[in-house]
Design a protein around this motif. Structure first.
Motif, PDB file in Angstrom:
ATOM      1  N   VAL A 120       0.868  -1.179   0.000  1.00 25.44           N
ATOM      2  CA  VAL A 120       0.000   0.000   0.000  1.00 25.44           C
ATOM      3  C   VAL A 120       0.903   1.225   0.000  1.00 25.44           C
ATOM      4  O   VAL A 120       1.395   1.633   1.039  1.00 25.44           O
ATOM      5  N   HIS A 121       1.154   1.772  -1.182  1.00 26.07           N
ATOM      6  CA  HIS A 121       2.048   2.917  -1.301  1.00 26.07           C
ATOM      7  C   HIS A 121       1.298   4.214  -1.587  1.00 26.07           C
ATOM      8  O   HIS A 121       1.843   5.302  -1.396  1.00 26.07           O
ATOM      9  N   GLU A 122       0.070   4.123  -2.076  1.00 27.95           N
ATOM     10  CA  GLU A 122      -0.665   5.321  -2.477  1.00 27.95           C
ATOM     11  C   GLU A 122      -1.170   6.087  -1.257  1.00 27.95           C
ATOM     12  O   GLU A 122      -1.771   5.511  -0.346  1.00 27.95           O
ATOM     13  N   ALA A 123      -0.933   7.408  -1.249  1.00 28.77           N
ATOM     14  CA  ALA A 123      -1.396   8.240  -0.139  1.00 28.77           C
ATOM     15  C   ALA A 123      -2.912   8.284  -0.062  1.00 28.77           C
ATOM     16  O   ALA A 123      -3.485   8.547   0.995  1.00 28.77           O
ATOM     17  N   ALA A 124      -3.580   8.003  -1.183  1.00 29.77           N
ATOM     18  CA  ALA A 124      -5.043   8.080  -1.211  1.00 29.77           C
ATOM     19  C   ALA A 124      -5.692   6.872  -0.532  1.00 29.77           C
ATOM     20  O   ALA A 124      -6.904   6.906  -0.259  1.00 29.77           O
ATOM     21  N   PHE A 125      -4.922   5.819  -0.232  1.00 34.08           N
ATOM     22  CA  PHE A 125      -5.541   4.593   0.275  1.00 34.08           C
ATOM     23  C   PHE A 125      -6.265   4.812   1.598  1.00 34.08           C
ATOM     24  O   PHE A 125      -7.449   4.460   1.735  1.00 34.08           O
ATOM     25  N   GLU A 126      -5.566   5.384   2.577  1.00 38.71           N
ATOM     26  CA  GLU A 126      -6.171   5.492   3.914  1.00 38.71           C
ATOM     27  C   GLU A 126      -7.422   6.372   3.931  1.00 38.71           C
ATOM     28  O   GLU A 126      -8.452   5.954   4.465  1.00 38.71           O
TER      29      GLU A 126
ATOM     30  N   GLU B 233     -21.586   3.999 -12.221  1.00 40.63           N
ATOM     31  CA  GLU B 233     -20.523   3.324 -11.496  1.00 40.63           C
ATOM     32  C   GLU B 233     -19.206   3.462 -12.254  1.00 40.63           C
ATOM     33  O   GLU B 233     -19.169   3.362 -13.476  1.00 40.63           O
ATOM     34  N   ARG B 234     -18.133   3.694 -11.506  1.00 33.18           N
ATOM     35  CA  ARG B 234     -16.815   3.813 -12.103  1.00 33.18           C
ATOM     36  C   ARG B 234     -15.781   3.137 -11.207  1.00 33.18           C
ATOM     37  O   ARG B 234     -15.986   2.975 -10.006  1.00 33.18           O
ATOM     38  N   VAL B 235     -14.653   2.752 -11.822  1.00 35.21           N
ATOM     39  CA  VAL B 235     -13.525   2.177 -11.090  1.00 35.21           C
ATOM     40  C   VAL B 235     -12.315   3.063 -11.328  1.00 35.21           C
ATOM     41  O   VAL B 235     -12.015   3.435 -12.470  1.00 35.21           O
ATOM     42  N   PHE B 236     -11.601   3.410 -10.258  1.00 31.15           N
ATOM     43  CA  PHE B 236     -10.462   4.325 -10.336  1.00 31.15           C
ATOM     44  C   PHE B 236      -9.210   3.632  -9.799  1.00 31.15           C
ATOM     45  O   PHE B 236      -9.253   2.983  -8.752  1.00 31.15           O
ATOM     46  N   ARG B 237      -8.111   3.800 -10.521  1.00 32.95           N
ATOM     47  CA  ARG B 237      -6.835   3.270 -10.055  1.00 32.95           C
ATOM     48  C   ARG B 237      -6.193   4.291  -9.127  1.00 32.95           C
ATOM     49  O   ARG B 237      -6.014   5.459  -9.503  1.00 32.95           O
ATOM     50  N   LEU B 238      -5.836   3.890  -7.914  1.00 30.15           N
ATOM     51  CA  LEU B 238      -5.369   4.835  -6.911  1.00 30.15           C
ATOM     52  C   LEU B 238      -4.089   5.547  -7.319  1.00 30.15           C
ATOM     53  O   LEU B 238      -3.864   6.696  -6.932  1.00 30.15           O
ATOM     54  N   SER B 239      -3.232   4.897  -8.092  1.00 31.58           N
ATOM     55  CA  SER B 239      -1.973   5.526  -8.487  1.00 31.58           C
ATOM     56  C   SER B 239      -2.198   6.711  -9.426  1.00 31.58           C
ATOM     57  O   SER B 239      -1.280   7.504  -9.649  1.00 31.58           O
ATOM     58  N   ARG B 240      -3.406   6.840  -9.981  1.00 30.32           N
ATOM     59  CA  ARG B 240      -3.712   7.963 -10.863  1.00 30.32           C
ATOM     60  C   ARG B 240      -4.424   9.099 -10.143  1.00 30.32           C
ATOM     61  O   ARG B 240      -4.789  10.095 -10.770  1.00 30.32           O
TER      62      ARG B 240
END
Length: 317
Positions: free
Chosen positions: A143-149, A202-209
């Motif tokens: 889990v490297h993306e800052a948006a995760f938490e 509905e949409r799916v987003f990649r956290l790294s973007r």
């Protein structure tokens, strides 16, 4: 100090559990003595936000509701905070321990350990050590993306969010207003599924973007949350995992390992290039663009045209 905070948290929990309607910050401040003694509005707001987060960390489900006047209120419904008796056998306890072990190197390590302690109190068999049940296995989810938490907390609390998102074929990010449903890891990348308010679907987003900070919105969900959210299936479909056709591409030698892993055949062409046959499905053009000058599409013609269009859009900015 510890006793004073425990008393304050207990009073806040009782207020939220005892109300039949959402209580505003103003009403909560007037009902709890410790909040009345706060020196300023800023001090009270900081104290309240910390207390609210602490109660949620302890397992209290606190809802955020906006009334007709636009004022935000809070409550903890009793039916949402009542659990049936928990009974676990040895295999179930081992599975939970293995799941908790996944997070030991992530920011959820504390929450995972706390969850196991609560299960112990709720009846987890004393003769079972969930951490040692499968000691030969060392699962890890990066889990490297800052948006995760912030997104994980927003999914838990059913809180809409706003963030800037850069699509694969876009030079600049665009703001997105999303009602988050679920997070899942697929092939080493984290994805968020939710309802995109701007697009009404509905949409799916990649956290790294996701760029910049994830901001919470003080409103409630406007769309129903589905019982099953198929994040992996959706991403796999977009990536061409279920494709019935094939595409032929040239790939620079030593580049594009993910494409090579997906290839059904690889042929060396010389002069620093290889020829690959890969599954072709929805979203393959966006994925190929990410590899820039290391990839050339040979066929089919419509895929080549889509990739060229995306590259031109990026070049124009």
């Amino acid at each position: 100090m510890a006793i004073a905070k425990a008393e304050r948290l207990m009073n806040l929990a009782l207020c939220l559990l005892g109300t039949r309607r959402p209580l505003s910050k103003r009403e909560l401040r007037e009902s709890i003595e410790a909040y009345l003694e706060a020196g300023s509005d800023d001090s009270f707001n900081r104290m309240f936000e910390r207390d609210k987060d602490d109660l949620r960390e302890l397992g209290l489900v606190i809802e955020t509701v906006e009334n007709l006047d636009g004022e935000v209120g809070y409550l903890a419904r009793r039916d949402s905070n009542r659990l049936p008796p928990i009974t676990l056998d040895a295999e179930e306890a081992a599975a939970l321990g293995l799941a908790a072990k996944v997070w030991q190197q992530a920011r959820l390590a504390g929450a995972a350990s706390g969850a196991l302690q609560k299960l112990r109190a709720a009846g987890l068999p004393e003769d079972v050590d969930p951490y040692e049940a499968h000691s030969a296995l060392e699962p890890r989810i990066p889990v490297h993306e800052a948006a995760f938490e912030p997104l994980m907390l927003a999914c838990r609390d059913r809180r809409p969010v706003m963030f800037d998102y850069r699509k694969a074929n876009a030079a600049h990010p665009e703001p997105r207003h999303v009602e988050p449903w679920a997070l899942e890891c697929w092939r080493g990348h984290w994805y968020l599924a939710g309802f995109d308010r701007d697009r009404g679907a509905e949409r799916v987003f990649r956290l790294s973007r996701i760029t910049g900070r994830v901001r919470s919105r003080g409103t409630s969900f406007t769309a129903p949350v589905p019982d099953v959210v198929t994040v992996r299936e959706t991403v796999a479909s977009w990536a061409g995992e279920n494709a019935e056709r094939s595409a032929l591409i040239r790939l620079r030698t030593g580049a594009g390992y993910p494409l090579r892993a997906r290839a059904t055949s690889v042929r060396e062409l010389g002069d620093g290039w290889d020829e690959l046959e890969i599954p072709y499905g929805h979203g393959l053009d966006a994925w190929l663009v990410e590899f820039g000058p290391d990839v050339m599409v040979l066929e089919p013609a419509e895929l080549r045209a889509d990739v060229v269009d995306r590259l031109r859009a990026v070049a124009k900015g």
